[in-house]
Design an enzyme around this catalytic site. Structure first.
Site, mmCIF file in Angstrom:
data_model
loop_
_atom_site.group_PDB
_atom_site.id
_atom_site.type_symbol
_atom_site.label_atom_id
_atom_site.label_comp_id
_atom_site.label_asym_id
_atom_site.label_seq_id
_atom_site.Cartn_x
_atom_site.Cartn_y
_atom_site.Cartn_z
ATOM 1 N N ARG A 1 16.521 -4.804 6.152
ATOM 2 C CA ARG A 1 16.384 -4.806 4.696
ATOM 3 C C ARG A 1 17.757 -4.776 4.022
ATOM 4 O O ARG A 1 17.996 -5.493 3.039
ATOM 5 C CB ARG A 1 15.539 -3.614 4.264
ATOM 6 N N LEU B 1 9.118 2.156 12.922
ATOM 7 C CA LEU B 1 9.008 1.076 11.948
ATOM 8 C C LEU B 1 8.919 1.717 10.572
ATOM 9 O O LEU B 1 8.303 2.772 10.411
ATOM 10 C CB LEU B 1 7.758 0.220 12.188
ATOM 11 N N ASP B 2 9.515 1.090 9.582
ATOM 12 C CA ASP B 2 9.373 1.584 8.214
ATOM 13 C C ASP B 2 7.905 1.584 7.814
ATOM 14 O O ASP B 2 7.099 0.804 8.346
ATOM 15 C CB ASP B 2 10.148 0.687 7.247
ATOM 16 N N LYS B 3 7.568 2.422 6.865
ATOM 17 C CA LYS B 3 6.186 2.526 6.395
ATOM 18 C C LYS B 3 5.615 1.170 6.009
ATOM 19 O O LYS B 3 4.479 0.817 6.351
ATOM 20 C CB LYS B 3 6.120 3.489 5.212
#
Length: 244
Positions: A166, A57-59
């Site tokens: 995104r 998962l992205d930060k």
């Protein structure tokens, strides 16, 4: 001061799923060398045993994060994530504007600069389904308008490209609120001021996959935090509760 503890959603002899808070990296990376806290190390210390990340998962993204408890189970889970239709992911996002009720974003994505390799295709096919859950009108001026339109959407990536959600939401002109790379800085700052805090409004809500031992269907869920309650159900004309 005691070390922070990750909320465990599910655990058995093969795997463990946690509810990752926003602004936490999954593991060490040179892309964010100044960071000192990582979900992988935190969970290892919390359980007292090694763990292997099964996906990423992205930060800035919160929600369901899965780890294997052995290298063997990590390989099995990795194969599931690579297989077509074996794993189903569902996310919540807050986006700028009012998207259609539902749709499919079918738009190829170029590899990120640090993922380029000789002999690899520079562009990869990528598909994302979306469904609009609620529409909002925030008391924030936008251009010549007195308010800003936003919407809470459900997202299901059909492929697993880096930053796919995104980048796809940016492509259809509905960037995710709080996205510093693919979103709108002035809007991000205005919403952060309204709600009393900055974050990427993207949450990994549900992960459905075959269990690495036997293949039985497994559904892992992380309810969104309290700040998401009004975003997901609030309609135009109703007051919005600031985040805690």
């Amino acid at each position: 001061m005691s070390e922070p503890v990750l909320r465990i959603l599910y655990r058995d002899e093969a795997l463990v799923a946690v509810d990752k808070p926003p602004a936490l990296l999954v593991h060490r990376t040179g892309l964010d060398a100044g960071e000192t806290r990582f979900a992988m190390q935190m969970l290892r210390d919390q359980l007292g045993q090694p763990v292997w990340p099964a996906h990423r998962l992205d930060k800035g993204t919160s929600g369901v994060l899965l780890f294997a408890l052995s290298a063997t189970h990590a390989r099995t889970l990795g194969q599931a994530f690579e297989a077509p239709d074996a794993v189903r992911k569902t996310y919540l996002a807050m986006v700028r504007g009012w998207p259609p009720e539902a749709g499919l974003v079918d738009h190829p994505l170029r590899r990120m600069a640090d993922d380029a390799r000789a002999g690899r295709l520079e562009e990869q096919s990528a598909q994302t389904r979306y469904r609009t859950l609620a529409r909002h009108e925030l008391p924030l001026p936008y251009g010549s308008f007195a308010t800003t339109r936003c919407a809470c959407v459900e997202l299901q990536p059909l492929t697993g490209r880096r930053h796919q959600l995104r980048r796809h939401l940016k492509h259809i002109a509905h960037p995710i609120v709080g996205d510093a790379t693919h979103g709108k800085g002035p809007l991000n700052r205005a919403v952060a001021g309204l709600l009393g805090g900055q974050r990427l409004w993207l949450h990994a809500l549900r992960l459905e996959l075959p269990h690495p031992l036997g293949g039985e269907p497994l559904c892992l869920e992380a309810p969104p935090g309290e700040e998401w309650g009004d975003w997901a159900t609030w309609q135009v004309g109703q007051p919005l509760r600031p985040a805690a």
